[in-house]
Write a protein that holds these residues in place. Structure first.
Motif, short mmCIF file in Angstrom:
data_model
loop_
_atom_site.label_atom_id
_atom_site.label_comp_id
_atom_site.label_asym_id
_atom_site.label_seq_id
_atom_site.Cartn_x
_atom_site.Cartn_y
_atom_site.Cartn_z
N PHE A 121 0.68 1.48 -4.72
CA PHE A 121 1.14 2.84 -4.46
C PHE A 121 0.56 3.30 -3.12
CE2 PHE A 121 1.35 2.33 -9.01
CZ PHE A 121 2.48 3.04 -9.41
N LEU A 122 1.40 3.92 -2.32
CA LEU A 122 0.97 4.43 -1.02
C LEU A 122 0.87 5.95 -1.06
CD1 LEU A 122 3.17 2.38 1.50
CD2 LEU A 122 0.77 1.99 0.89
N LEU A 128 2.35 10.18 -3.98
CA LEU A 128 2.35 8.71 -4.04
C LEU A 128 3.76 8.16 -4.07
CD1 LEU A 128 -0.42 8.00 -6.72
CD2 LEU A 128 -0.60 7.71 -4.24
N MET A 129 3.99 7.09 -3.34
CA MET A 129 5.24 6.34 -3.44
C MET A 129 4.91 4.93 -3.92
SD MET A 129 6.46 4.97 0.29
CE MET A 129 7.40 3.65 -0.50
N LEU A 130 5.85 4.33 -4.60
CA LEU A 130 5.66 2.96 -5.08
C LEU A 130 6.14 2.00 -4.01
CD1 LEU A 130 4.98 0.93 -7.34
CD2 LEU A 130 7.30 1.28 -8.22
N ASN A 131 5.20 1.22 -3.45
CA ASN A 131 5.57 0.30 -2.37
C ASN A 131 6.18 -1.00 -2.89
OD1 ASN A 131 5.38 -0.72 0.49
ND2 ASN A 131 4.09 -2.23 -0.54
N GLY A 150 11.14 -12.35 -14.40
CA GLY A 150 10.33 -13.13 -13.46
C GLY A 150 11.05 -13.45 -12.16
N GLU A 151 12.36 -13.22 -12.12
CA GLU A 151 13.13 -13.54 -10.92
C GLU A 151 12.88 -12.49 -9.83
OE1 GLU A 151 17.23 -14.02 -11.99
OE2 GLU A 151 16.76 -15.43 -13.61
N GLU A 152 12.64 -12.99 -8.62
CA GLU A 152 12.27 -12.09 -7.52
C GLU A 152 13.35 -11.06 -7.23
OE1 GLU A 152 10.58 -12.58 -3.00
OE2 GLU A 152 10.07 -14.04 -4.52
N ASP A 153 14.63 -11.47 -7.27
CA ASP A 153 15.71 -10.52 -6.97
C ASP A 153 15.76 -9.38 -7.98
OD1 ASP A 153 16.45 -11.84 -4.72
OD2 ASP A 153 18.09 -12.96 -5.65
N ILE A 154 15.41 -9.68 -9.23
CA ILE A 154 15.39 -8.62 -10.24
C ILE A 154 14.19 -7.71 -10.05
CG2 ILE A 154 15.10 -8.19 -12.72
CD1 ILE A 154 16.96 -10.51 -13.24
N GLN A 155 13.04 -8.29 -9.73
CA GLN A 155 11.84 -7.45 -9.51
C GLN A 155 12.03 -6.49 -8.33
OE1 GLN A 155 8.01 -9.38 -9.64
NE2 GLN A 155 8.66 -10.85 -11.20
N LYS A 156 12.85 -6.91 -7.37
CA LYS A 156 13.11 -6.02 -6.22
C LYS A 156 13.83 -4.74 -6.63
CE LYS A 156 13.19 -9.48 -2.53
NZ LYS A 156 14.05 -10.23 -1.56
N ARG A 157 14.46 -4.75 -7.80
CA ARG A 157 15.14 -3.55 -8.27
C ARG A 157 14.15 -2.41 -8.57
NH1 ARG A 157 20.50 -4.16 -10.13
NH2 ARG A 157 21.46 -5.85 -8.94
N PHE A 158 12.87 -2.76 -8.73
CA PHE A 158 11.87 -1.76 -9.15
C PHE A 158 11.13 -1.10 -7.98
CE2 PHE A 158 12.62 -4.49 -12.73
CZ PHE A 158 12.50 -3.68 -13.85
N PHE A 159 11.41 -1.51 -6.76
CA PHE A 159 10.69 -0.94 -5.62
C PHE A 159 11.53 -1.07 -4.36
CE2 PHE A 159 9.63 -4.92 -3.48
CZ PHE A 159 9.64 -5.84 -4.51
N PRO A 160 11.20 -0.29 -3.30
CA PRO A 160 10.25 0.83 -3.27
C PRO A 160 10.88 2.07 -3.92
CG PRO A 160 11.29 0.62 -1.13
CD PRO A 160 11.83 -0.51 -1.98
N ILE A 161 10.02 2.94 -4.44
CA ILE A 161 10.48 4.19 -5.04
C ILE A 161 9.75 5.34 -4.35
CG2 ILE A 161 10.65 5.55 -7.15
CD1 ILE A 161 12.19 3.05 -7.55
N PRO A 162 10.49 6.30 -3.80
CA PRO A 162 9.82 7.43 -3.12
C PRO A 162 9.10 8.32 -4.13
CG PRO A 162 12.17 7.85 -3.32
CD PRO A 162 11.96 6.44 -3.79
N SER A 163 8.22 9.16 -3.62
CA SER A 163 7.42 10.03 -4.49
C SER A 163 8.31 10.90 -5.37
CB SER A 163 6.48 10.89 -3.66
OG SER A 163 7.20 11.65 -2.72
N GLU A 164 9.44 11.35 -4.83
CA GLU A 164 10.35 12.21 -5.61
C GLU A 164 10.88 11.48 -6.84
OE1 GLU A 164 10.58 11.62 -2.39
OE2 GLU A 164 10.03 13.55 -1.50
N GLY A 165 11.00 10.18 -6.74
CA GLY A 165 11.52 9.41 -7.86
C GLY A 165 10.49 9.10 -8.92
#
Length: 225
Positions: A121-122, A128-131, A150-165
Protein backbone atom coordinates in the motif's frame (compact mmCIF):
# COMPACT_ATOMS: atom_id res chain seq x y z
CA UNK A 1 -11.49 -61.93 21.17
CA UNK A 2 -7.81 -62.84 21.57
CA UNK A 3 -7.19 -62.27 17.87
CA UNK A 4 -8.89 -58.87 17.99
CA UNK A 5 -6.68 -57.72 20.89
CA UNK A 6 -3.59 -59.02 19.10
CA UNK A 7 -4.51 -57.18 15.88
CA UNK A 8 -5.23 -54.02 17.85
CA UNK A 9 -1.84 -54.14 19.57
CA UNK A 10 -0.06 -54.67 16.25
CA UNK A 11 -1.86 -51.71 14.71
CA UNK A 12 -1.10 -49.55 17.74
CA UNK A 13 2.62 -50.38 17.58
CA UNK A 14 2.69 -49.81 13.82
CA UNK A 15 0.94 -46.45 14.21
CA UNK A 16 3.28 -45.36 17.01
CA UNK A 17 6.38 -46.25 14.99
CA UNK A 18 4.99 -44.47 11.91
CA UNK A 19 4.18 -41.38 13.99
CA UNK A 20 7.66 -41.27 15.47
CA UNK A 21 9.21 -41.69 12.02
CA UNK A 22 7.13 -38.86 10.55
CA UNK A 23 7.97 -36.70 13.55
CA UNK A 24 11.71 -37.22 13.04
CA UNK A 25 11.37 -36.49 9.31
CA UNK A 26 9.48 -33.26 10.02
CA UNK A 27 12.06 -32.09 12.57
CA UNK A 28 14.77 -32.85 10.02
CA UNK A 29 13.21 -30.79 7.21
CA UNK A 30 11.51 -28.08 9.30
CA UNK A 31 14.41 -25.67 8.82
CA UNK A 32 14.46 -26.22 5.07
CA UNK A 33 10.70 -25.66 4.85
CA UNK A 34 11.05 -22.39 6.77
CA UNK A 35 13.91 -21.29 4.50
CA UNK A 36 11.80 -22.02 1.42
CA UNK A 37 8.82 -20.12 2.86
CA UNK A 38 11.00 -17.13 3.71
CA UNK A 39 12.57 -17.13 0.23
CA UNK A 40 9.10 -17.19 -1.37
CA UNK A 41 8.01 -14.35 0.88
CA UNK A 42 11.02 -12.25 -0.10
CA UNK A 43 10.24 -12.81 -3.78
CA UNK A 44 6.66 -11.65 -3.14
CA UNK A 45 7.85 -8.55 -1.25
CA UNK A 46 10.10 -7.60 -4.15
CA UNK A 47 7.26 -8.15 -6.63
CA UNK A 48 4.74 -5.90 -4.87
CA UNK A 49 7.33 -3.12 -4.63
CA UNK A 50 7.39 -2.76 -8.41
CA UNK A 51 5.42 -0.26 -10.44
CA UNK A 52 2.55 -2.35 -11.87
CA UNK A 53 2.74 -0.50 -15.21
CA UNK A 54 6.49 -0.25 -15.84
CA UNK A 55 7.82 -3.14 -13.76
CA UNK A 56 10.45 -0.85 -12.25
CA UNK A 57 11.18 -0.95 -8.55
CA UNK A 58 9.56 1.86 -6.55
CA UNK A 59 12.46 1.74 -4.09
CA UNK A 60 16.16 1.11 -4.38
CA UNK A 61 16.43 -2.64 -4.91
CA UNK A 62 19.29 -3.05 -2.47
CA UNK A 63 17.16 -1.40 0.21
CA UNK A 64 14.57 -4.19 0.08
CA UNK A 65 16.70 -6.97 1.53
CA UNK A 66 18.24 -4.51 3.99
CA UNK A 67 14.82 -3.52 5.39
CA UNK A 68 13.59 -7.12 5.45
CA UNK A 69 16.72 -8.26 7.27
CA UNK A 70 16.44 -5.43 9.80
CA UNK A 71 12.70 -5.95 10.39
CA UNK A 72 12.75 -9.75 10.36
CA UNK A 73 11.02 -12.17 8.04
CA UNK A 74 9.35 -14.72 10.31
CA UNK A 75 5.58 -14.38 10.03
CA UNK A 76 3.65 -13.12 13.05
CA UNK A 77 -0.06 -12.56 13.56
CA UNK A 78 -0.78 -8.86 14.05
CA UNK A 79 -4.54 -9.11 14.44
CA UNK A 80 -7.22 -11.72 13.99
CA UNK A 81 -10.65 -10.74 12.69
CA UNK A 82 -13.68 -12.97 12.26
CA UNK A 83 -13.12 -12.75 8.48
CA UNK A 84 -9.40 -13.58 8.54
CA UNK A 85 -6.14 -12.21 9.88
CA UNK A 86 -3.48 -9.61 9.24
CA UNK A 87 0.10 -10.86 9.34
CA UNK A 88 3.37 -9.11 9.96
CA UNK A 89 5.93 -7.89 10.20
CA UNK A 90 4.97 -4.70 8.40
CA UNK A 91 7.81 -3.46 6.21
CA UNK A 92 8.00 0.27 5.69
CA UNK A 93 9.90 1.67 2.73
CA UNK A 94 10.47 5.13 1.30
CA UNK A 95 9.90 5.19 -2.45
CA UNK A 96 12.16 7.00 -4.90
CA UNK A 97 9.60 9.82 -5.13
CA UNK A 98 9.30 10.17 -1.36
CA UNK A 99 6.12 8.20 -0.63
CA UNK A 100 5.76 5.77 2.26
CA UNK A 101 5.16 2.19 1.18
CA UNK A 102 3.83 -0.48 3.51
CA UNK A 103 4.20 -4.18 2.76
CA UNK A 104 2.34 -6.74 4.84
CA UNK A 105 0.31 -9.89 4.39
CA UNK A 106 -3.00 -11.39 5.42
CA UNK A 107 -5.32 -14.28 4.83
CA UNK A 108 -8.98 -15.16 4.60
CA UNK A 109 -10.76 -18.49 4.13
CA UNK A 110 -11.00 -19.75 0.57
CA UNK A 111 -12.79 -22.86 -0.66
CA UNK A 112 -10.42 -25.44 0.88
CA UNK A 113 -8.28 -23.43 3.28
CA UNK A 114 -6.80 -20.03 3.91
CA UNK A 115 -5.70 -17.91 0.95
CA UNK A 116 -2.67 -15.78 1.86
CA UNK A 117 -1.80 -12.52 0.13
CA UNK A 118 1.19 -10.14 0.26
CA UNK A 119 0.34 -6.54 -0.63
CA UNK A 120 1.96 -3.13 -0.93
CA UNK A 121 0.00 0.00 0.00
CA UNK A 122 1.30 3.46 -0.90
CA UNK A 123 0.57 6.55 1.13
CA UNK A 124 -0.81 9.34 -1.10
CA UNK A 125 -2.41 12.73 -0.44
CA UNK A 126 -5.84 11.08 -0.75
CA UNK A 127 -5.00 8.17 1.55
CA UNK A 128 -3.64 4.69 0.97
CA UNK A 129 -3.72 3.16 -2.50
CA UNK A 130 -3.12 -0.48 -3.29
CA UNK A 131 -0.01 -0.73 -5.46
CA UNK A 132 0.37 -4.45 -6.04
CA UNK A 133 -0.57 -7.91 -4.80
CA UNK A 134 0.95 -11.38 -4.75
CA UNK A 135 -1.08 -14.42 -3.72
CA UNK A 136 1.44 -16.73 -2.04
CA UNK A 137 -0.71 -19.56 -0.66
CA UNK A 138 -3.73 -21.07 -2.39
CA UNK A 139 -2.65 -24.70 -2.16
CA UNK A 140 -6.04 -25.96 -0.94
CA UNK A 141 -8.08 -24.33 -3.74
CA UNK A 142 -9.68 -26.47 -6.43
CA UNK A 143 -7.45 -27.10 -9.50
CA UNK A 144 -8.89 -25.45 -12.60
CA UNK A 145 -11.26 -23.30 -10.54
CA UNK A 146 -10.08 -21.44 -7.42
CA UNK A 147 -6.46 -22.42 -8.02
CA UNK A 148 -6.49 -20.19 -11.12
CA UNK A 149 -5.88 -17.38 -8.63
CA UNK A 150 -2.20 -18.30 -8.96
CA UNK A 151 -2.12 -17.06 -12.57
CA UNK A 152 -0.37 -13.73 -12.94
CA UNK A 153 -2.92 -12.31 -15.40
CA UNK A 154 -5.72 -12.98 -12.91
CA UNK A 155 -3.81 -11.49 -9.97
CA UNK A 156 -3.37 -8.31 -12.01
CA UNK A 157 -7.13 -7.84 -11.79
CA UNK A 158 -6.68 -6.94 -8.10
CA UNK A 159 -4.32 -3.97 -8.51
CA UNK A 160 -3.61 -1.09 -8.61
CA UNK A 161 -6.62 0.30 -6.74
CA UNK A 162 -6.83 4.03 -5.94
CA UNK A 163 -7.63 5.20 -2.42
CA UNK A 164 -11.21 6.03 -3.45
CA UNK A 165 -11.74 2.40 -4.36
CA UNK A 166 -10.48 1.09 -1.03
CA UNK A 167 -12.42 3.26 1.41
CA UNK A 168 -15.73 1.40 1.14
CA UNK A 169 -14.13 -2.02 0.85
CA UNK A 170 -13.10 -3.98 -2.22
CA UNK A 171 -15.66 -6.32 -3.77
CA UNK A 172 -15.55 -8.91 -6.51
CA UNK A 173 -17.88 -7.95 -9.34
CA UNK A 174 -20.36 -10.74 -8.61
CA UNK A 175 -20.93 -9.31 -5.11
CA UNK A 176 -21.26 -5.83 -6.62
CA UNK A 177 -24.10 -6.91 -8.94
CA UNK A 178 -21.95 -7.59 -12.03
CA UNK A 179 -21.61 -3.94 -13.09
CA UNK A 180 -20.58 -3.18 -16.66
CA UNK A 181 -17.11 -1.86 -17.42
CA UNK A 182 -13.57 -2.95 -18.12
CA UNK A 183 -11.42 -4.34 -15.30
CA UNK A 184 -9.51 -1.04 -15.13
CA UNK A 185 -12.70 1.04 -15.05
CA UNK A 186 -14.16 -1.04 -12.23
CA UNK A 187 -10.95 -0.86 -10.17
CA UNK A 188 -11.56 2.87 -9.78
CA UNK A 189 -14.75 1.97 -7.87
CA UNK A 190 -13.13 -0.74 -5.75
CA UNK A 191 -14.60 -3.57 -7.81
CA UNK A 192 -12.44 -6.46 -9.00
CA UNK A 193 -13.74 -8.03 -12.19
CA UNK A 194 -13.07 -11.76 -12.12
CA UNK A 195 -16.39 -13.29 -13.19
CA UNK A 196 -15.13 -13.53 -16.79
CA UNK A 197 -11.87 -15.32 -15.93
CA UNK A 198 -12.80 -17.37 -12.85
CA UNK A 199 -16.27 -18.59 -13.75
CA UNK A 200 -17.68 -20.80 -11.01
CA UNK A 201 -15.01 -19.84 -8.48
CA UNK A 202 -16.21 -16.87 -6.48
CA UNK A 203 -14.99 -17.96 -3.04
CA UNK A 204 -11.27 -17.77 -3.79
CA UNK A 205 -11.20 -14.22 -5.26
CA UNK A 206 -13.55 -13.17 -2.49
CA UNK A 207 -10.92 -14.44 0.01
CA UNK A 208 -8.30 -12.27 -1.70
CA UNK A 209 -10.38 -9.07 -1.49
CA UNK A 210 -11.30 -9.90 2.13
CA UNK A 211 -7.62 -10.26 3.05
CA UNK A 212 -6.85 -6.97 1.28
CA UNK A 213 -9.71 -5.20 3.07
CA UNK A 214 -8.42 -6.45 6.43
CA UNK A 215 -4.90 -5.22 5.67
CA UNK A 216 -6.24 -1.81 4.63
CA UNK A 217 -8.37 -1.68 7.79
CA UNK A 218 -5.43 -2.58 10.02
CA UNK A 219 -3.16 0.02 8.43
CA UNK A 220 -5.72 2.82 8.67
CA UNK A 221 -7.08 1.94 12.12
CA UNK A 222 -3.98 0.62 13.91
CA UNK A 223 -0.89 1.97 12.15
CA UNK A 224 -1.78 5.35 10.61
CA UNK A 225 -4.48 6.49 13.05
Amino acid sequence: MKDIIKTGLILMIFTAISGLFLGFVYVGVKGKIQEADNAAKLVAIKFVLKDPFTGDYLVDEEMIEEVVKKTGIDTITLKEYKEGAVLGPIYKFKTKDGKSAYVLSGYAPGFGGNVTVVACFLETKNGLMLNSVRVIDYSQETPGLGAKIGEEDIQKRFFPIPSEGLKDGLKVDKDAGLPKGTPDELKQKGIVKVSDVMTGATITPRAVVTALNLMYRYLTEEVLK
